[in-house]
Design a protein around this motif. Structure first.
Motif, PDB file in Angstrom:
ATOM      1  N   GLY A  47       0.829  -1.213   0.000  1.00 56.86           N
ATOM      2  CA  GLY A  47       0.000   0.000   0.000  1.00 56.86           C
ATOM      3  C   GLY A  47       0.854   1.249   0.000  1.00 56.86           C
ATOM      4  O   GLY A  47       1.768   1.397  -0.804  1.00 56.86           O
ATOM      5  N   ASN A  48       0.562   2.156   0.923  1.00 54.17           N
ATOM      6  CA  ASN A  48       1.283   3.432   1.011  1.00 54.17           C
ATOM      7  C   ASN A  48       2.753   3.260   1.391  1.00 54.17           C
ATOM      8  O   ASN A  48       3.545   4.174   1.226  1.00 54.17           O
ATOM      9  CB  ASN A  48       0.613   4.360   2.036  1.00 54.17           C
ATOM     10  N   LEU A  49       3.112   2.098   1.920  1.00 55.00           N
ATOM     11  CA  LEU A  49       4.489   1.856   2.342  1.00 55.00           C
ATOM     12  C   LEU A  49       5.397   1.426   1.191  1.00 55.00           C
ATOM     13  O   LEU A  49       6.590   1.213   1.385  1.00 55.00           O
ATOM     14  CB  LEU A  49       4.520   0.804   3.450  1.00 55.00           C
TER      15      LEU A  49
END
Length: 174
Positions: A47-49
């Protein structure tokens, strides 16, 4: 879950020949490195990571398993796996990574099979697939034993392994 002594004695029962163990000190690291290289080519979105590799995820899980078996041996395996994971993450981005991994994997297994010709016993994983995870654990235990560490574990697993080997040979003779 079987104890470290149980797992190691089962593995050692078909690894009593010094030449077999020596070939495993070449074959198993090659197999581990190549397997983690293959796994590093498989990217997992976070995801955002960003992303990580399946190699890093499975490497962490395997280390947790080793910690549950024996904390001191797991420490040595962690010191071994950190450079394995680092280098395979670097190489995984090259176009030839999969072919390199397959070639090294094959060479590693050739060393393993040569060792078992010396041993005159089948590999431990033939009867128990979990023994594939115990191979690196066994080699780290052997390193500790060579350094004079974990003497009581060495004595315990060696005596059990010799008895298991006698039983295997008796079954084979029937």
């Amino acid at each position: 879950m079987k104890s470290a002594a149980e797992q190691l004695s089962t593995y050692k029962s078909v690894h009593l020949n010094r030449r077999n163990i020596q070939t495993h000190f070449i074959g198993i690291p090659l197999i581990i490195w190549s397997a983690f290289l293959l796994l590093a080519t498989i990217r997992v979105p976070l995801g955002n990571l960003g992303e990580t590799s399946l190699g890093l995820i499975l490497g962490g899980l395997v280390l947790v398993y080793y910690v549950r078996l024996h904390v001191k041996l797991a420490l040595g395996l962690t010191l071994f796996l950190i450079p394995v994971l680092y280098t395979t993450e670097l190489v995984a981005h090259f176009a030839y990574a999969v072919w390199l991994a397959l070639a090294i994997f094959i060479v590693g297994w050739i060393f393993q099979l040569i060792g078992h010709r010396y041993e005159k016993a089948k590999p431990a994983f033939v009867d128990d697939l979990n023994q594939l995870l115990i191979g690196p654990f066994f080699l780290m235990a052997e390193v500790y034993f060579m350094l004079g560490l974990e003497k009581s574990l060495n004595e315990q697993i060696t005596s059990i392994a010799i008895e298991k080997r006698r039983m295997l040979e008796a079954q084979k003779a029937r």
